[in-house]
Design an enzyme around this catalytic site. Structure first.
Site, PDB file in Angstrom:
ATOM      1  N   SER A  81       9.243 -50.963  17.727  1.00 35.60           N
ATOM      2  CA  SER A  81       8.593 -52.178  18.224  1.00 35.60           C
ATOM      3  C   SER A  81       8.852 -52.425  19.698  1.00 35.60           C
ATOM      4  O   SER A  81       8.341 -53.395  20.257  1.00 35.60           O
ATOM      5  CB  SER A  81       9.056 -53.387  17.407  1.00 35.60           C
ATOM      6  OG  SER A  81      10.446 -53.519  17.483  1.00 35.60           O
ATOM      7  N   THR A 203      10.354 -57.895  19.087  1.00 44.46           N
ATOM      8  CA  THR A 203      10.371 -57.803  20.554  1.00 44.46           C
ATOM      9  C   THR A 203      11.801 -58.071  20.928  1.00 44.46           C
ATOM     10  O   THR A 203      12.456 -58.872  20.266  1.00 44.46           O
ATOM     11  CB  THR A 203       9.507 -58.940  21.159  1.00 44.46           C
ATOM     12  OG1 THR A 203       8.136 -58.646  20.936  1.00 44.46           O
ATOM     13  CG2 THR A 203       9.748 -59.124  22.635  1.00 44.46           C
ATOM     14  N   THR A 221       8.402 -55.143  24.801  1.00 40.26           N
ATOM     15  CA  THR A 221       7.845 -54.879  23.474  1.00 40.26           C
ATOM     16  C   THR A 221       6.741 -53.834  23.549  1.00 40.26           C
ATOM     17  O   THR A 221       6.139 -53.629  24.616  1.00 40.26           O
ATOM     18  CB  THR A 221       7.245 -56.182  22.895  1.00 40.26           C
ATOM     19  OG1 THR A 221       6.875 -55.982  21.536  1.00 40.26           O
ATOM     20  CG2 THR A 221       6.020 -56.632  23.664  1.00 40.26           C
ATOM     21  N   ARG A 231      -5.235 -55.315  23.886  1.00 38.25           N
ATOM     22  CA  ARG A 231      -4.614 -56.593  23.512  1.00 38.25           C
ATOM     23  C   ARG A 231      -3.255 -56.742  24.213  1.00 38.25           C
ATOM     24  O   ARG A 231      -2.458 -55.823  24.254  1.00 38.25           O
ATOM     25  CB  ARG A 231      -4.421 -56.642  21.997  1.00 38.25           C
ATOM     26  CG  ARG A 231      -3.764 -57.931  21.480  1.00 38.25           C
ATOM     27  CD  ARG A 231      -2.263 -57.791  21.334  1.00 38.25           C
ATOM     28  NE  ARG A 231      -1.658 -58.967  20.727  1.00 38.25           N
ATOM     29  CZ  ARG A 231      -0.341 -59.169  20.634  1.00 38.25           C
ATOM     30  NH1 ARG A 231       0.497 -58.272  21.102  1.00 38.25           N
ATOM     31  NH2 ARG A 231       0.134 -60.261  20.082  1.00 38.25           N
ATOM     32  N   VAL A 232      -3.018 -57.909  24.765  1.00 37.82           N
ATOM     33  CA  VAL A 232      -1.723 -58.211  25.385  1.00 37.82           C
ATOM     34  C   VAL A 232      -1.159 -59.443  24.703  1.00 37.82           C
ATOM     35  O   VAL A 232      -1.873 -60.419  24.467  1.00 37.82           O
ATOM     36  CB  VAL A 232      -1.887 -58.466  26.904  1.00 37.82           C
ATOM     37  CG1 VAL A 232      -0.594 -58.989  27.509  1.00 37.82           C
ATOM     38  CG2 VAL A 232      -2.325 -57.185  27.609  1.00 37.82           C
ATOM     39  N   GLY A 233       0.118 -59.404  24.381  1.00 37.63           N
ATOM     40  CA  GLY A 233       0.754 -60.540  23.723  1.00 37.63           C
ATOM     41  C   GLY A 233       1.447 -61.456  24.713  1.00 37.63           C
ATOM     42  O   GLY A 233       1.109 -61.507  25.902  1.00 37.63           O
ATOM     43  N   THR A 254       9.580 -64.248  20.144  1.00 39.04           N
ATOM     44  CA  THR A 254       9.157 -63.063  19.420  1.00 39.04           C
ATOM     45  C   THR A 254       8.184 -63.513  18.347  1.00 39.04           C
ATOM     46  O   THR A 254       8.178 -64.679  17.960  1.00 39.04           O
ATOM     47  CB  THR A 254      10.381 -62.343  18.812  1.00 39.04           C
ATOM     48  OG1 THR A 254       9.938 -61.167  18.108  1.00 39.04           O
ATOM     49  CG2 THR A 254      11.156 -63.218  17.860  1.00 39.04           C
ATOM     50  N   GLY A 255       7.367 -62.598  17.892  1.00 37.41           N
ATOM     51  CA  GLY A 255       6.395 -62.960  16.863  1.00 37.41           C
ATOM     52  C   GLY A 255       4.973 -62.861  17.372  1.00 37.41           C
ATOM     53  O   GLY A 255       4.710 -62.162  18.348  1.00 37.41           O
ATOM     54  N   GLY A 257       2.221 -63.217  19.400  1.00 44.14           N
ATOM     55  CA  GLY A 257       2.153 -63.665  20.781  1.00 44.14           C
ATOM     56  C   GLY A 257       1.016 -64.625  21.065  1.00 44.14           C
ATOM     57  O   GLY A 257       1.134 -65.485  21.942  1.00 44.14           O
TER      58      GLY A 257
HETATM   59  N1  ASP Z   1       5.534 -61.098  20.637  1.00 43.41           N
HETATM   60  C1  ASP Z   1       5.047 -59.749  20.670  1.00 43.41           C
HETATM   61  C2  ASP Z   1       3.575 -59.706  20.826  1.00 43.41           C
HETATM   62  O1  ASP Z   1       2.896 -60.584  20.328  1.00 43.41           O
HETATM   63  C3  ASP Z   1       5.345 -58.927  19.503  1.00 43.41           C
HETATM   64  C4  ASP Z   1       6.483 -59.216  18.631  1.00 43.41           C
HETATM   65  O2  ASP Z   1       7.381 -59.991  18.902  1.00 43.41           O
HETATM   66  O3  ASP Z   1       6.497 -58.579  17.627  1.00 43.41           O
HETATM   67  O4  ASP Z   1       3.105 -58.754  21.396  1.00 43.41           O
END
Ligand code: ASP
Length: 342
Positions: A81, A203, A221, A231-233, A254-255, A257
């Site tokens: 990841s 992340t 990440t 795609r960009v988070g 994290t999570g 985005g």
């Molecule tokens: N926050 C990151 C994103 O959305 C990914 C992640 O934390 O898993 O790209």
């Protein structure tokens, strides 16, 4: 099949986590850390913190510490990841996102960068050697190569195998925001589930305070596995995945985005701390803001981690399962479970 996040949480061991894992309740805020200190997201933050600690414990600068720390998961071939071994997007491209910010408010970031294993260090070069904040795609790769970073093939055999497995049943179906969480279609055999789903995330977000009390942060990440190409988070977006302010403290996330970007998540946490909230209360409010605006986000995962200038730490997530690593002069391998809203 157990997904990666499920596997990681199932395999987490240690009294700290067991003692505080209480998904539906507010997690007890950890005692304030002593300076210098460093915190980071997820269990792989422990190893990252230790690399940062090697810098901080010698009186080094927080900025150097977070860069050194973030490079550990970036280089880890078992970490799918972040960095070198990150899972690819829907089309098989490994595209990396990272941002870094120092105590003076300087910041740099790269997004959607291919072929370079250490995006956090490229982000730092953007910050220190260009008048810009964010470079994307081919331009970021070109800049990195001009700066002497090696051009590599990042898609390794393990990541490629996982991607090909996902492709067998994937029916990618971009839809409206209201259906986030279903905008990719993983199918039962998907090793990591659905792009945008609650388990398809990790992340490293890292925040350090050095012996002078100065703060810096880093976030890096490979983003959501199987994401749409391009795609960009939140991670490379200053104020979304990362924000620090030397008067107040810092936050990272994290999570999913998209939810963090919509709410300027890390900036919001820092501003709430500026207004007097504790890091814990600020993280809870930021998660609450996401859920209030979009109740369906309860099926996704977003976690915030924050620290103020006194070394007080807070963390909160939409769902249980988010953990974070802590390190200071007393203990270098702390790991706690965040509480969660659902
Ligand atoms: N926050 C990151 C994103 O959305 C990914 C992640 O934390 O898993 O790209």
């Amino acid at each position: 099949m157990i997904d990666r996040r499920g596997f990681m949480m199932a395999s987490l061991a240690g009294p700290a986590l067991a003692a505080t894992a209480s998904p539906a309740l507010a997690a007890p805020a950890p005692a304030a850390l002593t300076l210098p200190c460093v915190i980071s997201t997820w269990d792989f933050g422990i190893a990252a913190n230790q690399a940062a600690w090697a810098v901080l414990s010698k009186g080094g600068r927080a900025l150097d510490a977070v860069e050194a720390g973030a490079r550990i998961p970036e280089a880890d071939l078992k970490n799918h990841s972040v960095g070198r071994a990150g899972y690819p997007d829907r089309d098989g491209h490994v595209t990396l996102d990272a941002s870094i910010m120092d105590e003076k408010g300087n910041c740099g970031a790269v997004a959607g960068m291919e072929h370079i294993a250490h995006p956090i260090s490229v982000a730092r070069r953007v910050m220190e050697r260009t008048p810009h904040v964010l470079l994307v795609g081919d331009g970021a790769t070109q800049f990195a190569m001009e700066q002497g970073f090696p051009h590599e093939t990042l898609l390794n055999a393990e990541s490629e195998a996982a991607w090909r497995e996902w492709l067998k049943t994937a029916k990618y179906r971009p839809v409206a925001n209201s259906e986030v969480g279903t905008y990719g279609h993983g199918g039962a055999a998907a090793p990591l589930g659905v792009p945008g789903g609650k388990s398809n995330h990790d992340t490293i977000g890292m925040l350090a305070l050095d012996a002078h009390g100065d703060i810096s942060g880093a976030c890096t990440t490979s983003g959501m596995a199987w994401k749409l190409h391009g795609r960009v988070g939140d991670s490379p977006i200053i104020g979304a995945g990362l924000y620090v302010d030397n008067e107040v403290g810092g936050a990272t996330s994290t999570g999913v985005g998209e939810e963090v970007i919509r709410n300027c998540g890390s900036f919001l946490v820092v501003e709430l701390m500026r207004q007097g909230r504790s890091p814990q209360a600020a993280c809870e409010e930021a998660v609450g803001r996401i859920l209030k605006r979009k109740p369906d986000a309860k099926d996704l995962q977003v976690g915030f981690l924050a620290i103020n200038k006194r070394g007080e730490v807070g963390a909160w997530a939409i769902q249980s399962g988010f953990s974070y690593a802590l390190c200071d002069g007393h203990k270098q391998d702390g790991l706690l479970a965040s509480g969660s809203a659902t």
